[in-house]
Design an enzyme around this catalytic site. Structure first.
Site, PDB file in Angstrom:
ATOM      1  N   ASP A  35       0.844  -1.201   0.000  1.00  0.00           N
ATOM      2  CA  ASP A  35       0.000   0.000   0.000  1.00  0.00           C
ATOM      3  C   ASP A  35       0.880   1.253   0.000  1.00  0.00           C
ATOM      4  O   ASP A  35       1.608   1.498   0.966  1.00  0.00           O
ATOM      5  CB  ASP A  35      -0.885  -0.022   1.253  1.00  0.00           C
ATOM      6  CG  ASP A  35      -2.049   0.943   1.184  1.00  0.00           C
ATOM      7  OD1 ASP A  35      -2.060   1.796   0.297  1.00  0.00           O
ATOM      8  OD2 ASP A  35      -2.941   0.838   2.038  1.00  0.00           O
ATOM      9  N   ASP A  36       0.844   2.017  -1.089  1.00  0.00           N
ATOM     10  CA  ASP A  36       1.619   3.260  -1.222  1.00  0.00           C
ATOM     11  C   ASP A  36       3.115   3.015  -1.372  1.00  0.00           C
ATOM     12  O   ASP A  36       3.926   3.874  -1.020  1.00  0.00           O
ATOM     13  CB  ASP A  36       1.392   4.207  -0.038  1.00  0.00           C
ATOM     14  CG  ASP A  36       0.049   4.933  -0.092  1.00  0.00           C
ATOM     15  OD1 ASP A  36      -0.742   4.651  -1.007  1.00  0.00           O
ATOM     16  OD2 ASP A  36      -0.198   5.774   0.779  1.00  0.00           O
ATOM     17  N   CYS A  73      -5.628   3.676  -3.995  1.00  0.00           N
ATOM     18  CA  CYS A  73      -5.877   2.440  -3.256  1.00  0.00           C
ATOM     19  C   CYS A  73      -7.198   1.750  -3.613  1.00  0.00           C
ATOM     20  O   CYS A  73      -7.198   0.594  -4.029  1.00  0.00           O
ATOM     21  CB  CYS A  73      -5.784   2.698  -1.759  1.00  0.00           C
ATOM     22  SG  CYS A  73      -6.672   4.143  -1.185  1.00  0.00           S
ATOM     23  N   ARG A  77      -7.672  -1.853  -5.693  1.00  0.00           N
ATOM     24  CA  ARG A  77      -8.219  -3.038  -5.024  1.00  0.00           C
ATOM     25  C   ARG A  77      -9.438  -3.581  -5.765  1.00  0.00           C
ATOM     26  O   ARG A  77      -9.596  -4.791  -5.915  1.00  0.00           O
ATOM     27  CB  ARG A  77      -8.562  -2.701  -3.576  1.00  0.00           C
ATOM     28  CG  ARG A  77      -7.353  -2.654  -2.689  1.00  0.00           C
ATOM     29  CD  ARG A  77      -7.616  -2.000  -1.331  1.00  0.00           C
ATOM     30  NE  ARG A  77      -6.478  -2.209  -0.444  1.00  0.00           N
ATOM     31  CZ  ARG A  77      -5.309  -1.599  -0.572  1.00  0.00           C
ATOM     32  NH1 ARG A  77      -5.135  -0.711  -1.523  1.00  0.00           N
ATOM     33  NH2 ARG A  77      -4.306  -1.864   0.248  1.00  0.00           N
ATOM     34  N   LYS A 132      -6.079  -5.218   4.537  1.00  0.00           N
ATOM     35  CA  LYS A 132      -6.910  -4.049   4.257  1.00  0.00           C
ATOM     36  C   LYS A 132      -7.907  -4.365   3.143  1.00  0.00           C
ATOM     37  O   LYS A 132      -7.524  -4.726   2.035  1.00  0.00           O
ATOM     38  CB  LYS A 132      -5.988  -2.893   3.848  1.00  0.00           C
ATOM     39  CG  LYS A 132      -6.701  -1.612   3.462  1.00  0.00           C
ATOM     40  CD  LYS A 132      -5.677  -0.530   3.142  1.00  0.00           C
ATOM     41  CE  LYS A 132      -6.335   0.741   2.628  1.00  0.00           C
ATOM     42  NZ  LYS A 132      -5.342   1.798   2.332  1.00  0.00           N
ATOM     43  N   HIS A 134     -11.151  -2.234   2.087  1.00  0.00           N
ATOM     44  CA  HIS A 134     -11.306  -0.919   1.457  1.00  0.00           C
ATOM     45  C   HIS A 134     -12.052  -0.930   0.124  1.00  0.00           C
ATOM     46  O   HIS A 134     -11.754  -0.156  -0.785  1.00  0.00           O
ATOM     47  CB  HIS A 134      -9.943  -0.243   1.279  1.00  0.00           C
ATOM     48  CG  HIS A 134     -10.003   1.238   1.505  1.00  0.00           C
ATOM     49  ND1 HIS A 134      -8.974   2.091   1.159  1.00  0.00           N
ATOM     50  CD2 HIS A 134     -10.978   2.026   2.029  1.00  0.00           C
ATOM     51  CE1 HIS A 134      -9.294   3.340   1.462  1.00  0.00           C
ATOM     52  NE2 HIS A 134     -10.513   3.319   2.000  1.00  0.00           N
ATOM     53  N   HIS A 221       1.625   2.422   3.974  1.00  0.00           N
ATOM     54  CA  HIS A 221       0.683   3.546   4.006  1.00  0.00           C
ATOM     55  C   HIS A 221       0.800   4.296   5.335  1.00  0.00           C
ATOM     56  O   HIS A 221       1.128   3.708   6.355  1.00  0.00           O
ATOM     57  CB  HIS A 221      -0.741   2.997   3.844  1.00  0.00           C
ATOM     58  CG  HIS A 221      -1.796   4.004   3.552  1.00  0.00           C
ATOM     59  ND1 HIS A 221      -2.318   4.833   4.518  1.00  0.00           N
ATOM     60  CD2 HIS A 221      -2.451   4.305   2.400  1.00  0.00           C
ATOM     61  CE1 HIS A 221      -3.251   5.606   3.981  1.00  0.00           C
ATOM     62  NE2 HIS A 221      -3.344   5.306   2.695  1.00  0.00           N
ATOM     63  N   ASP A 327      -0.351  -0.828  -4.786  1.00  0.00           N
ATOM     64  CA  ASP A 327      -1.626  -0.271  -5.260  1.00  0.00           C
ATOM     65  C   ASP A 327      -1.498   1.070  -5.966  1.00  0.00           C
ATOM     66  O   ASP A 327      -2.402   1.492  -6.670  1.00  0.00           O
ATOM     67  CB  ASP A 327      -2.647  -0.174  -4.113  1.00  0.00           C
ATOM     68  CG  ASP A 327      -2.232   0.806  -3.023  1.00  0.00           C
ATOM     69  OD1 ASP A 327      -1.061   1.249  -3.019  1.00  0.00           O
ATOM     70  OD2 ASP A 327      -3.073   1.114  -2.165  1.00  0.00           O
ATOM     71  N   ASN A 328      -0.392   1.772  -5.770  1.00  0.00           N
ATOM     72  CA  ASN A 328      -0.141   3.034  -6.471  1.00  0.00           C
ATOM     73  C   ASN A 328       1.305   3.426  -6.245  1.00  0.00           C
ATOM     74  O   ASN A 328       2.049   2.716  -5.561  1.00  0.00           O
ATOM     75  CB  ASN A 328      -1.077   4.161  -6.007  1.00  0.00           C
ATOM     76  CG  ASN A 328      -1.272   4.263  -4.516  1.00  0.00           C
ATOM     77  OD1 ASN A 328      -2.357   4.015  -4.000  1.00  0.00           O
ATOM     78  ND2 ASN A 328      -0.215   4.616  -3.804  1.00  0.00           N
ATOM     79  N   LYS A 370       1.278   8.960  -6.400  1.00  0.00           N
ATOM     80  CA  LYS A 370      -0.086   8.501  -6.157  1.00  0.00           C
ATOM     81  C   LYS A 370      -1.081   9.570  -6.573  1.00  0.00           C
ATOM     82  O   LYS A 370      -0.835  10.759  -6.384  1.00  0.00           O
ATOM     83  CB  LYS A 370      -0.231   8.201  -4.652  1.00  0.00           C
ATOM     84  CG  LYS A 370      -1.612   7.850  -4.161  1.00  0.00           C
ATOM     85  CD  LYS A 370      -1.563   7.639  -2.647  1.00  0.00           C
ATOM     86  CE  LYS A 370      -2.934   7.337  -2.059  1.00  0.00           C
ATOM     87  NZ  LYS A 370      -2.847   7.138  -0.591  1.00  0.00           N
TER      88      LYS A 370
END
Length: 540
Positions: A35-36, A73, A77, A132, A134, A221, A327-328, A370
């Site tokens: 994540d991130d 994010c 997902r 996560k 989300h 993240h 995710d990014n 991002k």
């Protein structure tokens, strides 16, 4: 003689059957989502943070040099879980439901999509997820109702420790107290997701089924938090500054063979103050921020090592395909200064964001971060490990064919012998958008029939072969030959107007088909692009 001949035939038939059974054995599947995490944050993608376990997976598997996410994010997902674009799945932006008149913006996975768990469960897999979620838990879309046999999840993340603000966990739908006896004492999410992932894998093995584990980390993240002993490993190592770090990562990427030496490093974002202009106190603060970020990634890599060790202990590592992506791109929120809040930065009570300078280093060698659809925002590390499925001659290779987050569903369907449905529980299911990546495992061309598209907050792009048409919300369309100029420095729009027209038509058709809508909110612009592009012109 005849009896012996029949015995030989029987033996041949038996051995042939055994070989067919082995060849048709369904592999176990683990999809790990960071994540991130920026493109260059791992050692095997140019970073200096020790990530030996992910590096080893890459060395004994494949590294994708052009793996693309969904720029943010929730959209990523949604696309990973469903194999279609996030707008088609109902999550065109984030977690704001715009109502029934806006079906692409309902803040949850819709019933015209199926998840990887629903599809693979029907193919005989034991399905589990940790981490996560989300993609709509507040609206009632939850893992235990979307195909996962077992799950330990957070609705949206935002914490690492049980004492963290908003910390809330769900075990198969049961909300747990943070000190529940069902949880380890003083848990840390990065370790917790892997711990329960292995517990769920044991259940799949006991059930004599192949397993699918979707392991969705919240690391790295914000709010960045890590054990103090890990943070201490990195304090003082970033006093060199973000500009030097970015240059060092760029040079390492060239040495690794990850990027083409002809791709020049874009100028630094003019909005970011030069490191040399910062006070000693600010330099120390930024060093501490980056030390915490490095510790979070270091701990993430350790958890991957624990996962691999657990698979080997259970004798299932060779038959398990592991896919690792992010995710990014790196996260520049909330702006230049980031955040550095709390009496003890990195603890459960603190909130740390790395800011734009370090985010730019994370996205080396690309523009932006991002949210954005220039390469820095949409490019991820992409590692695939599968000892029994990737020829040894391919180990450690770089794979340059572009791949996209929607391809994961198509790949799992292909390697797992599953069937992607036209209808599911009485609902019409939208056709797959992704393409199976299975051919590239053995060095073959994948059969991508359509371009890859992006839209997030009005930032937009299309990649079709070597061409990429891209524009952030305030910009005009730009055209890049992404094979020769992946760092997007030479805009060819004026030189090839017919290519621009063709790609724009394709993009407009896609935009309408997936139900995307113009972005109508205030826009956070992280780059002074006009000035940066003028500086870039001097590099040509």
């Amino acid at each position: 003689m005849q009896k012996n001949f029949k015995s030989v035939l029987a033996l041949i038939f038996f051995l042939s059957f055994q070989n067919i059974s082995f060849a048709q054995k369904k592999p176990n599947i683990i999809v790990i989502l960071a994540d991130d995490m920026g493109y260059s944050d791992l050692g095997c993608y140019g970073g200096e943070i020790p990530t030996p376990n992910l590096d080893k997976l890459a060395q004994n598997g494949l590294r994708l040099t052009s793996f693309y996410n969904g720029a943010r994010c929730c959209p990523t997902r949604a696309a990973l879980l469903t194999g279609i674009y996030s707008h088609q799945a109902g999550i065109g932006h984030m977690m704001e439901d715009k109502g029934v008149d806006h079906p692409a913006y309902r803040a949850q996975l819709n019933n015209n999509s199926v998840t990887i768990a629903e599809v693979m469960k029907d193919a005989g897999y034991f399905t589990a997820m940790t981490g996560k979620w989300h993609v709509g838990q507040p609206q009632g879309t939850v893992p235990w109702k979307r195909g996962f046999d077992r799950s330990l999840n957070a609705a949206a993340g935002g914490f690492y420790y049980g004492a963290g603000k908003g910390a809330k966990l769900f075990l198969d739908g049961e909300e747990l107290a943070n000190d529940s006896e069902k949880l380890p004492k003083e848990w840390y999410t990065t370790d917790l997701w892997t711990d329960f992932g292995l517990r769920f894998i044991d259940e799949g093995i006991a059930a004599k089924k192949p397993f699918l584990l979707y392991l969705a980390h919240n690391a790295p993240h914000f709010p960045l938090q890590a054990p103090q002993e890990d943070i201490d490993k990195f304090k003082g190592k970033y006093l060199k500054g973000y500009e030097k770090l970015r240059q060092e990562r760029y040079e390492k990427q060239i040495r690794l063979g990850l990027i083409d030496p002809s791709w020049k490093l874009p100028p630094a974002n003019p909005n970011i103050p030069k490191w040399e202009t910062l006070s000693a106190a600010d330099k120390e603060k930024y060093d501490h921020m980056m030390a915490i970020y490095a510790a979070v990634i270091y701990r993430l890599d350790k958890s991957v090592g624990d996962l691999v060790a657990g698979l080997k202990k259970r004798g299932v590592f060779d038959d398990t395909i592991i896919m690792f992506v992010s995710d990014n791109g790196g996260n520049a929120e909330p702006g230049i200064e980031g955040k550095f809040e709390g009496e003890k930065p990195g603890s459960a009570e603190s909130a740390v964001f790395i800011g734009q300078g370090w985010a730019e280093a994370a996205c080396t060698p690309f523009w932006a971060y991002k949210h954005h659809t220039h390469e820095g925002g949409i490019s991820s590390p992409g590692i695939i490990s599968w000892p029994a499925g990737i020829p040894a001659s391919r180990n450690g290779k770089f794979e340059k064919q572009p791949a996209h987050i929607t391809d994961i569903m198509a790949t799992l369907v292909d390697i797992g012998g599953a069937k992607y449905p036209a209808t599911y529980h009485g609902n019409t299911i939208q056709p797959l958008e992704g393409t199976s990546l299975k051919p590239l495992l053995s060095g073959k061309e994948i059969n991508r029939k359509n371009p890859i598209f992006w839209e997030h907050e009005g930032n937009r792009a299309i990649r079709d072969g070597k061409w990429k048409l891209v524009a952030e919300r305030p910009e005009e369309w730009q055209l890049y030959d992404i094979e020769k100029d992946r760092t997007e420095l030479v805009d060819l729009a004026a030189k090839y107007p017919d290519v621009v027209k063709d790609l724009k038509t394709k993009y407009d058709d896609w935009f309408k088909r997936v139900g995307a809508e113009p972005y109508d909110r205030n826009f956070k612009w992280f780059y002074d692009y006009d000035k940066a592009k003028r500086e870039a012109a001097s590099l040509k």
